[in-house]
Every structure is written in C-alpha cells, then in structure tokens.
Write a protein that holds these residues in place. Structure first.
Motif, short mmCIF file in Angstrom:
data_model
loop_
_atom_site.label_atom_id
_atom_site.label_comp_id
_atom_site.label_asym_id
_atom_site.label_seq_id
_atom_site.Cartn_x
_atom_site.Cartn_y
_atom_site.Cartn_z
N GLN A 279 15.97 -47.03 7.02
CA GLN A 279 16.98 -47.08 5.97
C GLN A 279 16.61 -46.19 4.77
OE1 GLN A 279 20.05 -48.81 6.07
NE2 GLN A 279 19.42 -48.87 8.23
N LEU A 280 15.32 -46.06 4.50
CA LEU A 280 14.88 -45.18 3.42
C LEU A 280 15.20 -43.73 3.75
CD1 LEU A 280 13.45 -44.64 0.75
CD2 LEU A 280 11.25 -44.77 1.96
N ARG A 281 14.92 -43.31 4.97
CA ARG A 281 15.27 -41.95 5.40
C ARG A 281 16.77 -41.72 5.30
NH1 ARG A 281 12.25 -42.76 9.84
NH2 ARG A 281 14.09 -42.76 11.18
N TRP A 282 17.53 -42.68 5.82
CA TRP A 282 18.99 -42.54 5.81
C TRP A 282 19.53 -42.51 4.39
CZ3 TRP A 282 21.00 -46.25 10.23
CH2 TRP A 282 20.58 -45.75 11.45
N ALA A 283 18.95 -43.31 3.50
CA ALA A 283 19.42 -43.33 2.11
C ALA A 283 19.19 -41.97 1.45
CB ALA A 283 18.71 -44.44 1.34
N ARG A 284 18.02 -41.41 1.68
CA ARG A 284 17.74 -40.09 1.09
C ARG A 284 18.71 -39.04 1.61
NH1 ARG A 284 11.23 -40.72 1.85
NH2 ARG A 284 10.73 -41.58 -0.21
N SER A 285 18.92 -39.03 2.92
CA SER A 285 19.83 -38.02 3.48
C SER A 285 21.26 -38.25 3.01
CB SER A 285 19.76 -38.04 5.02
OG SER A 285 20.32 -39.22 5.54
N PHE A 287 22.24 -39.57 0.10
CA PHE A 287 22.34 -39.10 -1.29
C PHE A 287 22.40 -37.58 -1.33
CE2 PHE A 287 20.31 -43.27 -2.71
CZ PHE A 287 21.50 -43.76 -3.24
N ARG A 288 21.55 -36.92 -0.56
CA ARG A 288 21.51 -35.46 -0.57
C ARG A 288 22.86 -34.87 -0.16
NH1 ARG A 288 15.76 -33.78 2.34
NH2 ARG A 288 14.36 -34.83 0.88
N GLN A 311 31.38 -46.62 -1.74
CA GLN A 311 30.05 -46.68 -1.11
C GLN A 311 28.93 -46.42 -2.11
OE1 GLN A 311 29.29 -45.00 2.75
NE2 GLN A 311 31.47 -44.67 3.11
N ASN A 312 29.21 -45.82 -3.25
CA ASN A 312 28.15 -45.49 -4.20
C ASN A 312 28.23 -46.30 -5.49
OD1 ASN A 312 26.62 -42.93 -3.05
ND2 ASN A 312 28.79 -42.65 -2.57
N LEU A 313 29.42 -46.41 -6.06
CA LEU A 313 29.55 -47.19 -7.29
C LEU A 313 29.45 -48.69 -7.02
CD1 LEU A 313 30.05 -47.27 -10.33
CD2 LEU A 313 32.51 -47.18 -9.86
N GLY A 314 29.97 -49.12 -5.87
CA GLY A 314 29.91 -50.55 -5.54
C GLY A 314 28.49 -51.10 -5.53
N TYR A 383 14.80 -46.56 -4.92
CA TYR A 383 13.58 -45.79 -4.69
C TYR A 383 13.91 -44.46 -4.01
CZ TYR A 383 9.03 -44.48 -2.77
OH TYR A 383 7.90 -43.79 -2.44
N ALA A 384 14.84 -44.50 -3.05
CA ALA A 384 15.25 -43.27 -2.36
C ALA A 384 15.83 -42.26 -3.35
CB ALA A 384 16.26 -43.60 -1.27
N LEU A 385 16.63 -42.74 -4.29
CA LEU A 385 17.25 -41.86 -5.27
C LEU A 385 16.20 -41.22 -6.17
CD1 LEU A 385 20.00 -40.84 -6.27
CD2 LEU A 385 20.07 -42.80 -7.83
#
Length: 458
Positions: A279-285, A287-288, A311-314, A383-385
């Motif tokens: 999930q950390l990998r997916w979150a970073r990708s 956001f990018r 998906q982002n503000l919520g 943390y990913a952000l």
C-alpha cells in the motif's frame, strides 16, 4: 476543547457530504458487475483476428505458481494467434524455476527471456515488448490465473481503435487464506466494480491494473520511451508502472476501459506487513501520477474531476476529523460522539450498498476495513506523501545496470527440442497445472489459495 470538537464535527460532516455525493454519482455511473458488457463473439467477426502477445515478467516466483499462470494463458479459448513471453528478471531462484522454463520453452507459443541482471518489472516488460510484434499486448503478473475467455473478451473490447488499454476484473485467488485476504478480495471488487466501472463510462479508467491489462501496440509504441524514462524529482521511477502507462495513454488521446467479465485471479498479501508495504508503494505511485493526471481533467468529463477530489480530499477530511477527535478524547476526556456515529453510519451504508450490488452478504464484513483505513492506511498515505522521492520497492533491491548489460539477455527459443516429459524427473519436478477445465468465472480458484505465493513484484 470547543475548538477541537468543532473542528472534528465540521471535518467529518464535510467528509460525509463529499463522500455521499461522490459515492452516489459513482454508483449511478458504475456498470453492473454481473451482466456482461460485451455482445457477440469473435467467432462471428468478419475481420482478421489481431495477434496477441502476452508478457509475464517474473522475479523469484514460486515454480508451481508460475506454471499455473502459464497454463491458464496457454489454455485460452481465443481463436486468434497468441504468443507468450516469459521474462525472468534476474531471479535468484532461476535453478528452481528452470523446469518450468524448459517445459514451456518446448511450446511453440512460448518464449522464455532470461535477463542477465535484475532491472525491475518495467524494464523486464519493455524487453519483451521490444522482442515481440503482436497487434495487442497483454501484461499478466506471474502469480495471476486467467479465466479461459479473458483474452477473447479483452480483444472484443479493443476492437474499437480509439481504445488504447483495457483491464479485466481482479479477484483474490487466495481469498480464503486469512481475514485480510478476504478483506482485500472485497476491496478489489469495490475498486473494479465501483471506481473503474464508473470511470469506464467515460472511457477514462485511471489505472489499468498490472495483473491483467491489454494495450494496443500502435499506441504503446508511441509511448514506450516515455514509459521507460519516467523520473520523479530527478530520480528514476520504477514502481506504479500500470498507473503511469494508463495516464500516458489518456494523455495521448486514447480511451482506457474496464471489462468486468474478464476475470483474473491474483495472489494478495495474507498478512499486514506485506500488505502495508504494498500500500505504501501504491500510495506513492498514486500521488505521483495524480499530479500528472490533473492536467488531463479539463479534457475529461466532469465526473473525473469529482473522482479525483473524492479520492484525495475525502481521506484528508477524514484524517483531520480523526486527529481532532482523538485530541478531544485524550486532552479533555470527552467522547466525540458525532464523529464516531457519522463514520459508523457511513461505513454501514456503504457496505450495505456493496452487499446489495454484489448480491453477497459478506460485504457487510467489509466494515472491518474502516479501522484499518483510519489507523493504518491514512497515516501510511501521509508518510507516502512526505517521502514521494523514495522509489524503493521495499520488498526487493533493484540493481542498476548499464544499457549494454541490460541488452544481454538469453532467450530459450521456441521448440527448444526438450519435451515436458523429459523434465519431470529433475530435482524439483513441475507439471503443467491442467487448468483448461476451469470455468470462465474462475469459481475454482480456491484450489490455489492454500499457499503463500506472494511475489516480489506485488
């Protein structure tokens, strides 16, 4: 204390309003998950069937898992030509999977590409793409089993020349292994049959998922250099290849689609550690590529803007509400009833709607995902952000090699002169999985659920 209570209540109320609007519109646009969206058959088509190259990158894969994957591909009922390219990305267990390589090297439809060094999933895919020539390219993860009609149904969807990519529906092959795999299987259903299905209404699926995604070669050829040379803040970006390639397709003006009855069963993490790293990998990708996708929104339907906001503000509003509520509880000792009741009510409504749409009461149990989301996934996304520049896969190390080294690969040619029977007596015999009888719905995937078969590419 009044400030904390007000902040928590305002944030959770805003989250409730936004989420209600977003999920209601999403449900309106999402296609039914049960009825097929494809009509007719390729057998009746009055056109020459396109050739399909199936690319299977693998790294340290379990030999039985890989054999099951390849058997499901070789058992496809597609009437056209299929060519399979298995790319071993410098696996450390190459001697263990060698029997599988030898079995399928004797199949005229299969080529085995052995990369000299571990270069990463994306470059492994590209090595096969550049070694192949089919009209369509199907990317399949090495721990994924395809229903027998997947290629046929994806090709039907790709008959529209405006479509650059299409994905099938993902399910967890090891769903019954642990409580977590059950939750992830439901999470996949929701991601496919709510999020992707609604996006597909406008021909703009934002991520054609890696385990089962088909691409038009003519479009892929135009984008291959951009796909290979993705950088983020001056550093090479290796993971999130499926989302990035999908965004590139949309930027180039192609539509991206979802085919709900093209079923692919893939292995999911069975414990929290691997799941959170994934999930950390997916979150970073995410956001990018969300930053990249923002430029596309003016050209797409207004729903896609709502989708990105939802998906982002919520999650941001939910995080603010949760932090304020916890502070209110710890500092003042007062219980944030409004926040708790609102989140609980929204959770039960969403799970009930999902159970109704899927016609499966087990989705009521998806309510257990809410505390995981609030207390684990939201902090992980924060943390990913804050660590977007980190491109570590977390589950393996990628060896950087020069361009010359990357070209050094061995291909076990088709008709290698060694039959499957001649391999069975080796130290780690692997036989073809015999999956040709599997129904198109993949109802029999429980037979592969008893082992931990997580791949380093997940």
């Amino acid at each position: 204390m009044d400030l904390l209570a007000t902040t928590s209540a305002a944030a959770v109320s805003s989250y409730a309003v936004l989420s209600t609007i977003y999920k209601s519109v999403q449900a309106l646009y999402a296609r039914p998950a049960i009825n097929s969206s494809l009509q007719g058959s390729l057998a009746k088509a009055e056109v020459v069937l396109p050739t399909v190259d199936v690319i299977v990158p693998c790294f340290n894969e379990d030999p039985n898992t890989l054999a099951e994957c390849l058997e499901s591909i070789c058992s496809q009922d597609y009437a056209g030509k299929i060519q399979v390219y298995v790319v071993d990305d410098g696996s450390a267990n190459r001697d263990v999977v060698a029997p599988v390589h030898q079995i399928y090297a004797s199949d005229p439809r299969v080529s085995i590409i052995l990369l000299a060094n571990n270069v990463g999933k994306r470059k492994a895919q590209i090595a096969a793409i550049r070694s192949s020539s089919g009209d369509l390219v199907l990317n399949v993860d090495s721990d994924t089993i395809l229903a027998a009609d997947v290629v046929t149904k994806l090709v039907l969807k790709m008959s529209d020349p405006e479509i650059g990519a299409a994905m099938g529906q993902l399910i967890a092959s090891n769903r019954n292994q642990t409580w977590l795999t059950r939750l992830i299987d439901m999470e996949y259903w929701l991601a496919c049959n709510e999020e992707r299905a609604a996006q597909a209404r406008f021909g703009a699926v934002m991520c054609c998922c890696g385990p089962c995604a088909m691409y038009r070669r003519s479009a892929l050829t135009l984008l291959l250099d951009q796909y290979e040379a993705q950088f983020f803040r001056g550093k090479p970006s290796d993971f999130g290849e499926d989302r990035h390639l999908t965004i590139l397709m949309l930027k180039a003006g192609f539509r991206t689609e979802y085919v709900p009855d093209a079923i692919a069963a893939t292995v999911v993490p069975h414990s929290l550690g691997p799941y959170l790293r994934q999930q950390l990998r997916w979150a970073r990708s995410t956001f990018r590529d969300t930053f990249l996708a923002l430029r596309l929104l003016p050209e797409l339907d207004g729903y896609l803007t709502l989708d990105v906001i939802g998906q982002n503000l919520g999650p941001f509003l939910l995080a603010i509400s949760t932090l304020a509520a916890l502070a209110q509880l710890l500092i003042g000792g007062s219980i944030p009833w409004w926040t708790g009741l609102t989140i609980s009510a929204m959770t039960m409504v969403r799970c009930s709607v999902a159970a109704l749409r899927a016609r499966d009461l087990r989705f009521i149990g998806f309510s257990l995902h809410t505390p995981i989301n609030i207390f684990l996934l939201l902090p992980l996304k924060a943390y990913a952000l804050c660590t977007l520049s980190n491109s570590d896969w977390l589950s393996r190390k990628v060896t950087n090699v020069s361009g010359e080294e990357e070209k050094q690969r061995v291909i076990l040619r088709r008709n290698a002169g060694r039959s499957a029977a001649g391999v069975g007596g080796g130290p780690n015999p692997v036989h073809k999985a015999g999956l040709a009888h599997r129904p198109s719905s993949l109802a029999a995937t429980e037979s592969v659920s008893g082992r931990d078969r997580s791949t380093a590419y997940k």
